[in-house]
Design an enzyme around this catalytic site. Structure first.
Site, PDB file in Angstrom:
ATOM      1  N   ASP A  86       0.808  -1.184  -0.162  1.00  0.00           N
ATOM      2  CA  ASP A  86       0.065   0.193  -0.206  1.00  0.00           C
ATOM      3  C   ASP A  86       0.770   1.173   0.060  1.00  0.00           C
ATOM      4  OD1 ASP A  86      -2.019   1.583  -0.015  1.00  0.00           O
ATOM      5  OD2 ASP A  86      -2.773   1.190   2.104  1.00  0.00           O
ATOM      6  N   ASP A 101       2.579   6.543   5.760  1.00  0.00           N
ATOM      7  CA  ASP A 101       1.378   6.800   6.070  1.00  0.00           C
ATOM      8  C   ASP A 101       1.221   7.497   7.508  1.00  0.00           C
ATOM      9  OD1 ASP A 101      -0.737   4.128   4.635  1.00  0.00           O
ATOM     10  OD2 ASP A 101       0.253   5.760   3.963  1.00  0.00           O
ATOM     11  N   ARG A 116       0.932  10.503  -5.105  1.00  0.00           N
ATOM     12  CA  ARG A 116       0.856  10.719  -3.486  1.00  0.00           C
ATOM     13  C   ARG A 116       2.405  10.756  -3.025  1.00  0.00           C
ATOM     14  NH1 ARG A 116      -3.493   6.700  -0.646  1.00  0.00           N
ATOM     15  NH2 ARG A 116      -5.353   6.949  -1.855  1.00  0.00           N
TER      16      ARG A 116
END
Length: 236
Positions: A49, A53, A105
């Site tokens: 992923d 984060d 991102r």
């Protein structure tokens, strides 16, 4: 609070052969609130992923001197659009090298205040900086190299933004790259998204040349431990 992963591999020359142990060290690293930490000198690529984060009310985060390659969703800052506790989040993304094989991102921001400064974007397939839920994004002194595809020149990707503030100052736009500014740009907002002095975008290449993990030698470890002890004594 420091990076808990660092303590797992710092003095172990064989950490690369024990990735599962390293992963166990990081359980909870991006869960619940983390305040005042730095993610520095890491090389990351090809994960399931996001590579980094920062979520769930975390703040006072610096992500610096890292090398990212070969990944889709690189960095998420902010849990989700409806998680309003992230409105106080402050993150600095500085001196990173975003290399080949990256898609999007770099980072993607929600709520909060984000200073993106002196990073080198050498390859991008979709966009570099994205956001939703009205973040304040201050882009300064970065170097953006757009791909040759004429439909992929925009480095920003805003989504459902009403009260966002996005601005670019001193960024170097190459091969047709462009940044779309948003909002009125109140100085009070950008003050919270300006946690580090920028350097000229013309020297970003030299700033990020050594981004990523260091070669670990005994002399470096000894020096690092000495400096860490000095810092601890100073803080005490």
């Amino acid at each position: 609070m420091g990076n808990p992963i660092e303590g797992c591999w710092h003095c172990d020359p064989y950490w690369v052969n024990n990735r599962n142990i390293l992963a166990d060290c990081g359980i909870g690293f991006d869960k619940n609130a983390i305040r005042v930490t730095r993610q520095d000198k890491i090389s990351l690529s090809s994960y399931a992923d996001g590579l980094i984060d920062t979520i769930m009310g975390s703040t006072a985060i610096t992500i610096s001197n890292n090398f990212f390659t070969h990944h889709d969703k690189v960095m998420l800052l902010g849990h989700c659009d409806v998680y309003t506790q992230d409105i106080k989040m402050q993150v600095t993304v500085a001196f990173n090298l975003f290399g080949e094989g990256l898609v999007q991102r770099m980072p993607r921001c929600r709520h909060g205040y984000f200073h993106v400064v002196n990073n080198d974007y050498t390859h991008g397939e979709m966009y570099s900086i994205g956001g939703s839920a009205n973040p304040t994004i201050h882009s300064q002194g970065n170097r953006f190299l757009a791909p040759d595809n004429r439909f992929q020149k925009e480095v920003t990707k805003p989504k459902d933004l009403i009260e966002s503030n996005w601005r670019s100052m001193g960024d170097l736009m190459l091969n047709g790259a462009f940044f779309i500014a948003l909002g009125a740009g109140a100085s009070s907002n950008y003050a919270k998204a300006s946690r580090m002095a920028k350097r000229p975008s013309s020297i970003v290449g030299s700033i990020t040349t050594n981004s990523g993990v260091l070669t670990c030698t005994q002399s470096l470890i000894t020096k690092g431990e000495y400096i860490s002890n000095l810092i601890l004594k100073f803080e005490a």
